[in-house]
Design an enzyme around this catalytic site. Structure first.
Site, short mmCIF file in Angstrom:
data_model
loop_
_atom_site.label_atom_id
_atom_site.label_comp_id
_atom_site.label_asym_id
_atom_site.label_seq_id
_atom_site.Cartn_x
_atom_site.Cartn_y
_atom_site.Cartn_z
CB SER A 234 -0.85 0.04 1.27
OG SER A 234 -1.63 -1.08 1.45
CG HIS B 177 -2.56 -2.00 -3.83
ND1 HIS B 177 -1.60 -2.75 -3.55
CD2 HIS B 177 -3.04 -1.34 -2.56
CE1 HIS B 177 -1.74 -2.96 -2.08
NE2 HIS B 177 -2.47 -2.06 -1.48
CG HIS C 53 -5.06 -6.41 0.27
ND1 HIS C 53 -4.90 -5.70 -0.95
CD2 HIS C 53 -4.08 -6.30 1.03
CE1 HIS C 53 -3.66 -5.09 -0.59
NE2 HIS C 53 -3.24 -5.15 0.73
CE1 TYR D 186 -8.82 -4.16 0.80
CE2 TYR D 186 -7.17 -5.20 2.39
CZ TYR D 186 -7.48 -4.39 1.35
OH TYR D 186 -6.37 -3.54 0.74
CD GLU D 187 -7.58 -5.93 -3.39
OE1 GLU D 187 -7.77 -5.32 -4.53
OE2 GLU D 187 -6.70 -6.60 -3.02
CB ALA E 84 1.00 -0.03 4.99
CG MET F 153 -6.03 -5.45 6.79
SD MET F 153 -7.02 -4.41 6.10
CE MET F 153 -7.46 -3.24 7.69
CB SER F 154 -1.23 -7.66 3.09
OG SER F 154 0.15 -7.11 3.45
CG ASN G 13 -2.17 3.17 11.05
OD1 ASN G 13 -1.73 2.59 10.18
ND2 ASN G 13 -2.71 2.34 12.12
CG HIS H 116 -7.01 3.43 2.81
ND1 HIS H 116 -6.08 2.36 2.80
CD2 HIS H 116 -6.47 3.64 1.18
CE1 HIS H 116 -5.42 1.92 1.89
NE2 HIS H 116 -5.82 2.22 0.84
N1 HPA Z 1 -4.49 -2.33 11.05
C1 HPA Z 1 -4.51 -3.18 9.98
N2 HPA Z 1 -3.92 -2.85 8.82
C2 HPA Z 1 -3.11 -1.62 8.81
C3 HPA Z 1 -3.28 -0.91 9.60
C4 HPA Z 1 -3.83 -1.08 10.90
O1 HPA Z 1 -3.84 -0.41 11.81
N3 HPA Z 1 -2.26 0.23 9.30
C5 HPA Z 1 -1.85 -0.15 7.94
N4 HPA Z 1 -2.64 -1.44 7.54
#
Ligand code: HPA
Length: 269
Positions: free
Chosen positions: A26, A56, A78, A80-81, A108, A206-207, A230, A242
């Site tokens: 990401s 992406h 991913h 979730y997609e 990320a 998430m990956s 973050n 995001h």
């Molecule tokens: N949680 C899940 N996936 C992420 C996060 C998060 O805080 N930051 C970047 N990808």
């Protein structure tokens, strides 16, 4: 399945015969321009689905970097997609058949461990799979690897030593931590983050975990670098977005690019 994987590998072989692949996550898609690069959109490689996540790109480039031929995957798939686990690991398996020996994953993540701050680069030392699936479920692809592959040293200790050495040489701070993968796409609740911390997670994302499992199954060595974009939910005082994730990713992209450019020629392939 083996047939479509072989087809994809044969297609990619027309671009070159890289022994190193880099998967960019990401907001990190632009960090690694190559010399003499040939690119193809995912959609043109049989078996590769097109990514839908914002930030992406969905292309594969093969070119040279510091004298080494590399494949760079810009953008990833991913869960979730809506992709199936098999689809998510399809590219990694195709790279294994192409002859790739080392894959460097980037992603990320949200920082859980004390002391982590947005922008930190963290080498993944181990993972916790909370995705709720394993991509190796189903008939084993014996040509790729064993039914019950070992995951003790999924994140190759020798490659991690090299990465730390290269980072030190460049004056880049590189931490180390355990990555926990969730299904997403909602970010975690503060209670989940407290639970994940108690389980031993330093980072959440998430990956990456499905691809690492598939790479290790196929005998490909793995290095993974996470960019903390973050603080995880409940640690940050503000809601997660995001946009924040993409923004920090972009700001740290130059440093990550510098690290990867110095690291790739040092990889033992
Ligand atoms: N949680 C899940 N996936 C992420 C996060 C998060 O805080 N930051 C970047 N990808």
């Amino acid at each position: 399945m083996m047939e479509s994987l072989r087809e994809a590998a044969d297609f990619l072989r027309k671009l070159g015969e890289p022994r190193v692949a880099v998967v960019l996550g990401s907001g990190l898609g632009d960090v690694l321009p190559l010399e003499d690069e040939r690119t193809v959109p995912f959609a043109e490689v049989s078996g590769f689905p097109a990514p839908t996540a914002p930030g992406h790109k969905g292309e594969i480039a093969v070119g040279r970097l510091g004298g080494v031929e590399v494949l760079v995957q810009r953008g990833r798939l991913h869960y979730y997609e809506g992709y199936s686990p098999e689809e998510i690991v399809f590219p990694v398996r195709a790279y294994a058949l192409l002859g790739v020996k080392v894959i460097v994953f980037t992603n990320a993540s949200g920082g859980i461990a004390e002391g982590l701050a947005p922008g930190d680069l963290v080498l993944i030392r181990d993972h916790i799979n909370m995705l709720g699936f394993n991509p190796l479920r189903g008939p084993n692809l014996d040509e790729l690897g064993p039914r019950f592959p070992d995951m003790t040293q999924a994140y190759d200790p020798e490659l991690r030593r090299i990465a730390h050495d290269v980072a030190r040489g460049l004056g880049i701070e590189l931490r180390e931590g355990v990555y926990l993968a969730t299904m997403g796409p909602s970010y975690e609740t503060p209670a989940e983050i407290r639970a994940f911390r108690a389980l031993g997670a330093d980072l959440v994302g998430m990956s990456t975990v499905p691809e690492v499992i598939a790479a290790r199954h196929a005998g490909v060595r793995v290095l993974a670098i996470s960019c903390v974009t973050n603080l995880a939910a409940g640690i940050a005082r503000h809601p997660l977005s995001h946009e924040e994730v993409l923004e920090i990713g972009k700001r740290k992209a130059a440093e990550l690019g510098r690290l990867l450019r110095a690291l790739i020629p040092r990889l033992p392939v």
